[in-house]
Design a protein around this motif. Structure first.
Motif, PDB file in Angstrom:
ATOM      1  N   HIS A 248       0.886  -1.566  -0.334  1.00 24.64           N
ATOM      2  CA  HIS A 248      -0.348   0.023  -0.039  1.00 24.64           C
ATOM      3  C   HIS A 248       1.141   1.771   0.002  1.00 24.64           C
ATOM      4  O   HIS A 248       0.569   2.053  -0.609  1.00 24.64           O
ATOM      5  N   ALA A 249       1.717   1.217   0.655  1.00 24.62           N
ATOM      6  CA  ALA A 249       2.713   1.711   0.533  1.00 24.62           C
ATOM      7  C   ALA A 249       3.415   2.665  -0.325  1.00 24.62           C
ATOM      8  O   ALA A 249       3.710   3.860  -0.977  1.00 24.62           O
ATOM      9  N   ALA A 250       3.772   1.312  -1.162  1.00 24.43           N
ATOM     10  CA  ALA A 250       4.644   1.712  -2.807  1.00 24.43           C
ATOM     11  C   ALA A 250       3.588   1.926  -3.318  1.00 24.43           C
ATOM     12  O   ALA A 250       4.001   2.356  -4.488  1.00 24.43           O
ATOM     13  N   GLY A 251       1.971   2.237  -3.084  1.00 19.31           N
ATOM     14  CA  GLY A 251       1.193   2.554  -3.815  1.00 19.31           C
ATOM     15  C   GLY A 251       1.354   1.309  -5.175  1.00 19.31           C
ATOM     16  O   GLY A 251       0.268   1.567  -6.502  1.00 19.31           O
ATOM     17  N   ASP A 252       1.388   0.251  -4.621  1.00 20.08           N
ATOM     18  CA  ASP A 252       0.510  -1.416  -5.557  1.00 20.08           C
ATOM     19  C   ASP A 252      -0.646  -1.120  -5.444  1.00 20.08           C
ATOM     20  O   ASP A 252      -0.668  -2.200  -6.200  1.00 20.08           O
TER      21      ASP A 252
ATOM     22  N   SER B 211      -4.462  -0.189  -3.719  1.00 19.97           N
ATOM     23  CA  SER B 211      -5.144   1.115  -3.751  1.00 19.97           C
ATOM     24  C   SER B 211      -5.220   1.121  -2.398  1.00 19.97           C
ATOM     25  O   SER B 211      -5.049   0.613  -1.878  1.00 19.97           O
ATOM     26  N   ASP B 212      -6.694   2.487  -2.191  1.00 19.36           N
ATOM     27  CA  ASP B 212      -6.942   2.235  -0.751  1.00 19.36           C
ATOM     28  C   ASP B 212      -8.230   1.053  -0.551  1.00 19.36           C
ATOM     29  O   ASP B 212      -8.238   0.309   0.840  1.00 19.36           O
ATOM     30  N   ALA B 213      -8.836   1.028  -1.366  1.00 21.56           N
ATOM     31  CA  ALA B 213      -9.639   0.242  -1.110  1.00 21.56           C
ATOM     32  C   ALA B 213      -9.337  -1.577  -1.509  1.00 21.56           C
ATOM     33  O   ALA B 213      -9.742  -2.185  -0.221  1.00 21.56           O
ATOM     34  N   GLU B 214      -8.789  -1.440  -1.662  1.00 23.81           N
ATOM     35  CA  GLU B 214      -7.914  -3.236  -2.076  1.00 23.81           C
ATOM     36  C   GLU B 214      -7.242  -3.229  -0.707  1.00 23.81           C
ATOM     37  O   GLU B 214      -7.013  -3.952  -0.326  1.00 23.81           O
ATOM     38  N   PHE B 215      -6.482  -2.360  -0.020  1.00 24.80           N
ATOM     39  CA  PHE B 215      -6.118  -2.485   1.103  1.00 24.80           C
ATOM     40  C   PHE B 215      -6.936  -2.862   2.087  1.00 24.80           C
ATOM     41  O   PHE B 215      -6.833  -3.733   2.700  1.00 24.80           O
ATOM     42  N   ALA B 216      -7.499  -1.734   2.509  1.00 27.60           N
ATOM     43  CA  ALA B 216      -8.644  -2.160   3.760  1.00 27.60           C
ATOM     44  C   ALA B 216      -9.371  -3.572   3.151  1.00 27.60           C
ATOM     45  O   ALA B 216      -9.610  -4.505   4.374  1.00 27.60           O
ATOM     46  N   GLN B 217      -9.845  -4.072   2.129  1.00 25.45           N
ATOM     47  CA  GLN B 217     -10.113  -5.058   1.746  1.00 25.45           C
ATOM     48  C   GLN B 217      -9.730  -6.562   2.240  1.00 25.45           C
ATOM     49  O   GLN B 217     -10.055  -7.334   2.826  1.00 25.45           O
ATOM     50  N   ALA B 218      -8.098  -6.408   1.474  1.00 30.19           N
ATOM     51  CA  ALA B 218      -7.434  -7.762   2.168  1.00 30.19           C
ATOM     52  C   ALA B 218      -6.835  -6.998   3.644  1.00 30.19           C
ATOM     53  O   ALA B 218      -6.531  -8.712   4.162  1.00 30.19           O
ATOM     54  N   LYS B 219      -6.991  -5.845   4.171  1.00 36.56           N
ATOM     55  CA  LYS B 219      -6.812  -6.463   5.361  1.00 36.56           C
ATOM     56  C   LYS B 219      -7.624  -6.783   6.655  1.00 36.56           C
ATOM     57  O   LYS B 219      -7.978  -7.467   7.235  1.00 36.56           O
ATOM     58  N   THR B 220      -8.989  -6.312   5.754  1.00 34.14           N
ATOM     59  CA  THR B 220     -10.630  -7.578   6.721  1.00 34.14           C
ATOM     60  C   THR B 220     -10.038  -8.484   6.644  1.00 34.14           C
ATOM     61  O   THR B 220     -10.254 -10.062   7.490  1.00 34.14           O
ATOM     62  N   GLN B 221      -9.965  -8.635   4.813  1.00 31.61           N
ATOM     63  CA  GLN B 221      -9.898 -10.906   4.942  1.00 31.61           C
ATOM     64  C   GLN B 221      -9.020 -11.441   5.910  1.00 31.61           C
ATOM     65  O   GLN B 221      -9.383 -12.588   6.752  1.00 31.61           O
ATOM     66  N   LEU B 222      -7.145 -10.445   6.288  1.00 30.57           N
ATOM     67  CA  LEU B 222      -6.811 -11.070   6.930  1.00 30.57           C
ATOM     68  C   LEU B 222      -6.955 -11.331   8.322  1.00 30.57           C
ATOM     69  O   LEU B 222      -7.200 -12.189   8.872  1.00 30.57           O
ATOM     70  N   LEU B 223      -7.608 -10.399   8.534  1.00 32.63           N
ATOM     71  CA  LEU B 223      -7.971 -10.536  10.255  1.00 32.63           C
ATOM     72  C   LEU B 223      -9.154 -11.665  10.352  1.00 32.63           C
ATOM     73  O   LEU B 223      -9.462 -11.910  11.953  1.00 32.63           O
ATOM     74  N   ALA B 224      -9.892 -11.156  10.000  1.00 33.20           N
ATOM     75  CA  ALA B 224     -11.587 -12.330   9.578  1.00 33.20           C
ATOM     76  C   ALA B 224     -10.637 -13.874   9.560  1.00 33.20           C
ATOM     77  O   ALA B 224     -11.394 -14.404  10.022  1.00 33.20           O
ATOM     78  N   GLY B 225      -9.349 -13.572   9.241  1.00 34.66           N
ATOM     79  CA  GLY B 225      -8.521 -15.503   9.436  1.00 34.66           C
ATOM     80  C   GLY B 225      -9.169 -16.091   7.606  1.00 34.66           C
ATOM     81  O   GLY B 225      -8.831 -16.984   7.343  1.00 34.66           O
ATOM     82  N   GLY B 226      -9.795 -15.445   6.952  1.00 35.13           N
ATOM     83  CA  GLY B 226      -9.782 -16.234   5.799  1.00 35.13           C
ATOM     84  C   GLY B 226      -9.497 -15.249   4.577  1.00 35.13           C
ATOM     85  O   GLY B 226      -8.273 -15.918   3.247  1.00 35.13           O
TER      86      GLY B 226
END
Length: 93
Positions: A72-76, A78-93
């Motif tokens: 996310h910091a490198a700009g690879d 987007s904010d939406a993709e970062f939020a979605q991926a973080k939610t999936q990781l924290l949900a355990g999936g």
């Protein structure tokens, strides 16, 4: 009888010898070229075994989040993709 060397065009034996050498060289070269063209195609490889067992450890949640943050910091991503991926990781999936 004097021994002399013939100059100019080769005799019959010289012409036959030269022809044989040229034909042999052409045959060897043709085989080498056809063999090289078949070697350019990669041979089929055996399937690699799946990486399982204790030698392969899954990255921890903090490592995954750190990697995601770096992307996310490198700009690879987007904010939406970062939020979605973080939610999936924290949900355990």
């Amino acid at each position: 009888m004097p021994i002399f060397r013939r100059f100019g065009r080769p005799g019959l034996l010289g012409a036959i010898t030269r022809s044989a050498v040229i034909a042999g060289t052409a045959a060897v070269t043709a085989r080498a070229v056809s063999g090289a063209s078949t070697r350019l195609v990669a041979p089929p490889t055996a399937p690699t075994p799946a990486l399982t067992g204790p030698s392969v450890a899954a990255p921890s949640l903090t490592q995954q989040l750190s990697w995601l943050s770096d992307l996310h910091a490198a700009g690879d991503i987007s904010d939406a993709e970062f939020a979605q991926a973080k939610t999936q990781l924290l949900a355990g999936g």
